[in-house]
Design an enzyme around this catalytic site. Structure first.
Site, mmCIF file in Angstrom:
data_model
loop_
_atom_site.group_PDB
_atom_site.id
_atom_site.type_symbol
_atom_site.label_atom_id
_atom_site.label_comp_id
_atom_site.label_asym_id
_atom_site.label_seq_id
_atom_site.Cartn_x
_atom_site.Cartn_y
_atom_site.Cartn_z
ATOM 1 C CG ASP A 29 -1.792 1.175 1.385
ATOM 2 O OD1 ASP A 29 -1.706 2.087 0.535
ATOM 3 O OD2 ASP A 29 -2.593 1.207 2.349
ATOM 4 C CD GLU A 82 27.524 2.291 5.709
ATOM 5 O OE1 GLU A 82 27.591 1.092 5.982
ATOM 6 O OE2 GLU A 82 27.324 2.697 4.549
ATOM 7 C CB CYS A 114 23.986 7.638 10.427
ATOM 8 S SG CYS A 114 23.350 6.256 9.484
ATOM 9 C CB THR A 155 14.695 3.293 4.723
ATOM 10 O OG1 THR A 155 15.433 2.072 4.833
ATOM 11 C CG2 THR A 155 13.319 3.106 5.326
ATOM 12 C CB SER A 204 18.050 -0.141 13.600
ATOM 13 O OG SER A 204 16.983 0.010 12.682
ATOM 14 C CG HIS A 236 20.139 9.835 11.632
ATOM 15 N ND1 HIS A 236 20.633 10.056 10.366
ATOM 16 C CD2 HIS A 236 19.879 8.495 11.713
ATOM 17 C CE1 HIS A 236 20.681 8.894 9.712
ATOM 18 N NE2 HIS A 236 20.224 7.947 10.513
ATOM 19 C CE LYS A 245 8.967 4.402 14.833
ATOM 20 N NZ LYS A 245 8.118 3.233 14.542
ATOM 21 C CG ASN A 280 19.210 7.021 5.717
ATOM 22 O OD1 ASN A 280 19.747 8.056 6.130
ATOM 23 N ND2 ASN A 280 19.304 5.866 6.353
ATOM 24 C CB SER A 312 23.503 1.773 13.454
ATOM 25 O OG SER A 312 22.186 2.145 13.162
HETATM 26 N N1 CAA Z 1 -0.666 2.964 5.829
HETATM 27 C C1 CAA Z 1 -0.026 3.768 6.720
HETATM 28 N N2 CAA Z 1 0.954 3.316 7.546
HETATM 29 C C2 CAA Z 1 1.322 2.014 7.420
HETATM 30 C C3 CAA Z 1 0.724 1.153 6.506
HETATM 31 C C4 CAA Z 1 -0.330 1.662 5.679
HETATM 32 N N3 CAA Z 1 -0.955 0.898 4.777
HETATM 33 N N4 CAA Z 1 1.298 -0.057 6.615
HETATM 34 C C5 CAA Z 1 2.256 0.050 7.590
HETATM 35 N N5 CAA Z 1 2.259 1.301 8.057
HETATM 36 C C6 CAA Z 1 3.141 1.859 9.090
HETATM 37 C C7 CAA Z 1 3.365 0.940 10.266
HETATM 38 O O1 CAA Z 1 2.310 1.031 11.202
HETATM 39 C C8 CAA Z 1 4.677 1.478 10.796
HETATM 40 O O2 CAA Z 1 4.454 2.650 11.546
HETATM 41 P P1 CAA Z 1 5.014 2.762 13.069
HETATM 42 O O3 CAA Z 1 6.499 2.556 12.975
HETATM 43 O O4 CAA Z 1 4.633 4.116 13.496
HETATM 44 O O5 CAA Z 1 4.368 1.656 13.821
HETATM 45 C C9 CAA Z 1 5.436 1.915 9.534
HETATM 46 O O6 CAA Z 1 4.427 2.023 8.510
HETATM 47 C C10 CAA Z 1 6.477 0.910 9.100
HETATM 48 O O7 CAA Z 1 5.877 -0.330 9.045
HETATM 49 P P2 CAA Z 1 6.680 -1.647 9.458
HETATM 50 O O8 CAA Z 1 7.388 -1.448 10.758
HETATM 51 O O9 CAA Z 1 5.756 -2.792 9.355
HETATM 52 O O10 CAA Z 1 7.747 -1.648 8.274
HETATM 53 P P3 CAA Z 1 8.854 -2.702 7.935
HETATM 54 O O11 CAA Z 1 8.716 -3.950 8.752
HETATM 55 O O12 CAA Z 1 8.794 -2.838 6.453
HETATM 56 O O13 CAA Z 1 10.229 -2.035 8.410
HETATM 57 C C11 CAA Z 1 11.993 -0.478 8.711
HETATM 58 C C12 CAA Z 1 10.491 -0.657 8.453
HETATM 59 C C13 CAA Z 1 12.406 -1.286 9.958
HETATM 60 C C14 CAA Z 1 12.278 0.982 8.950
HETATM 61 C C15 CAA Z 1 12.788 -1.003 7.478
HETATM 62 O O14 CAA Z 1 12.468 -0.238 6.356
HETATM 63 C C16 CAA Z 1 14.295 -1.001 7.680
HETATM 64 O O15 CAA Z 1 14.857 -1.960 8.165
HETATM 65 N N6 CAA Z 1 15.011 0.125 7.291
HETATM 66 C C17 CAA Z 1 16.452 0.254 7.470
HETATM 67 C C18 CAA Z 1 16.844 0.493 8.917
HETATM 68 C C19 CAA Z 1 16.478 1.867 9.420
HETATM 69 O O16 CAA Z 1 16.244 2.797 8.672
HETATM 70 N N7 CAA Z 1 16.474 2.009 10.763
HETATM 71 C C20 CAA Z 1 16.195 3.285 11.387
HETATM 72 C C21 CAA Z 1 16.879 3.411 12.742
HETATM 73 S S1 CAA Z 1 18.630 3.075 12.599
HETATM 74 C C22 CAA Z 1 19.282 4.534 11.973
HETATM 75 O O17 CAA Z 1 18.667 5.554 12.033
HETATM 76 C C23 CAA Z 1 20.604 4.476 11.301
HETATM 77 C C24 CAA Z 1 20.404 4.432 9.829
HETATM 78 O O18 CAA Z 1 20.351 5.442 9.163
HETATM 79 C C25 CAA Z 1 20.230 3.103 9.196
#
Ligand code: CAA
Length: 392
Positions: A29, A82, A114, A155, A204, A236, A245, A280, A312
């Protein structure tokens, strides 16, 4: 002595993918990407655009804006990244060469995911304090890539931010009394020789929000500054929902309104304008947010901002900066928006080919790659591990 950022310039690749297109292709979606993650577009770097060419473009823009005296006083170039392209030779040395900087300038890289851009910035502040009259160039540059069909795919992004640090800065004064915290954790890491990081995405997210809460509390204890002392907070931004969040974790929006701190949530939105369109860019993401805030918010001279850096692994730091009188004259938001508008939109198949190619080893002649970078700096090939670049 007042030390800080005198100018700050951005460079991003000339290609992007719309997040709706990616969502449709992956059977997701689109609201998950646009609202759930807070991303509308994602910068995509072709094989000829690497972390060095992005860094050179951002740094050249900073030097174009600098006074002659500031360029002549340059003593340090630091690249925080990185996405290292060589395990030994510093990318700062390659940028030094591309920009034709004087031999007397010290150049090196810093690594810690980062966080490395902030490490470079605070190193530059210490350098200028120890060498009054000298200036420093700090560059945060990264290609954030997780690979096709991975959890991290939406991301991704790419970009660089360069900053000139000097005495009596005309943009932001930096308080050297920042607060940092380090915790040994594997939430995101990239073993030597691997082209994309490994990541435990949900861990993370938790590490990031926990780190923010702990650093904020420690900063309050050390400096006496609470949330009410900040005109805005920048974070960041691995994706733009992340900082929201973390902020909501310590200050839910309803509580913010009740305490007269609703501006922290509203101004957070002002810091996202560029990141929603770039994605990112690891070390540069926080500073892309700072640029967006300065360009889109009704800030006044003397306003205090909190900058939360997260790398991280993990290191977090809260840096306090103060907005300088006349800061608006040091930025050109129209130019940033025009550069983003002028990018070429890729179809998903093109994006997949470009990403696959750019993750592979670059050959001797990169001129035949899918979508070569037509900009002033480009990687033209790699011969015997020696990277060759085009420069103006
Ligand atoms: N409509 C609106 N919102 C929706 C939706 C829909 N149809 N479906 C899902 N969502 C929302 C979820 O509710 C969730 O929101 P919340 O976090 O507020 O609960 C959000 O969308 C993401 O959904 P999921 O958690 O299910 O997504 P995912 O399992 O696909 O994983 C992620 C998301 C973990 C960020 C993944 O993309 C990832 O691993 N990214 C790389 C790691 C990263 O960016 N980490 C961030 C912290 S670490 C850091 O900052 C260092 C760095 O740069 C890497």
């Amino acid at each position: 002595m007042l030390i800080g950022i005198d100018s700050l310039e951005i460079a991003t690749p000339e290609l992007y993918l719309d997040m709706t297109d990616l969502a449709v292709a992956r059977g997701v979606d689109p609201a998950k990407f646009h609202t759930g993650l807070g991303q509308d577009q994602m910068a995509v770097a072709p094989a000829t655009t690497d972390v060095v060419t992005l860094a050179a473009r951002a740094a050249a823009a900073v030097l174009d804006r600098a006074e002659e005296a500031d360029t002549a006083s340059l003593g340090l170039v630091v690249v925080g990244s990185e996405s290292a392209v060589d395990a030994s030779k510093a990318m700062a040395v390659m940028v030094h060469g591309l920009l034709g900087l004087p031999e007397g300038v010290r150049a090196f890289d810093i690594r810690e995911a980062c966080y490395a851009g902030t490490a470079g910035l605070m190193t530059a502040v210490d350098y200028v304090a120890a060498h009054p009259g000298r200036t420093a160039l700090v560059i945060a540059s990264d290609l954030a890539r997780y690979g096709l069909g991975t959890g991290g795919e939406p991301t991704q992004g790419a970009g660089a931010v360069a900053m000139l640090v000097r005495q009596d800065p005309r943009l932001l004064v930096i308080d050297p009394a920042s607060t940092a915290r380090t915790q040994d954790v594997y939430d995101f890491w990239r073993p030597e020789g691997e082209s994309v990081p490994r990541v435990d995405g949900h861990l993370s997210n938790r590490c990031y929000t926990d780190m923010f809460a702990r650093v904020l509390a420690a900063h309050q204890e050390a400096s006496g500054l609470g949330l009410e002392d900040f005109a805005a907070l920048c974070f960041h931004l691995p994706y733009t929902k992340m900082g929201r969040k973390a902020l909501a974790g310590v200050l839910p929006p309803e509580e913010a309104e009740a305490r007269g701190l609703g501006h922290l949530h509203r101004r957070y939105d002002d810091s996202l304008v560029y990141s929603r369109r770039v994605g990112n860019c690891y070390t540069a993401s926080l500073y892309l947010g700072v640029a967006s805030l300065l360009d889109h918010c009704d800030l006044r001279a003397g306003d205090r901002l909190g900058l939360f850096s997260y790398g991280s692994g993990a290191v977090g730091e809260l840096v306090t900066v103060t907005v300088v009188e006349g800061f608006g004259a040091r930025r050109d938001p129209g130019a940033t928006v025009s550069a983003l508008d002028a990018r070429r939109r890729l179809g998903v198949e093109e994006y997949e080919s470009v990403l696959t190619e750019s993750l592979g080893p670059v050959g001797e002649d990169a001129s035949a790659t899918l979508l070569p970078d037509e900009g002033p700096y480009a990687l033209t090939g790699v011969v015997d591990g020696v990277r060759r670049y085009r420069r103006p």
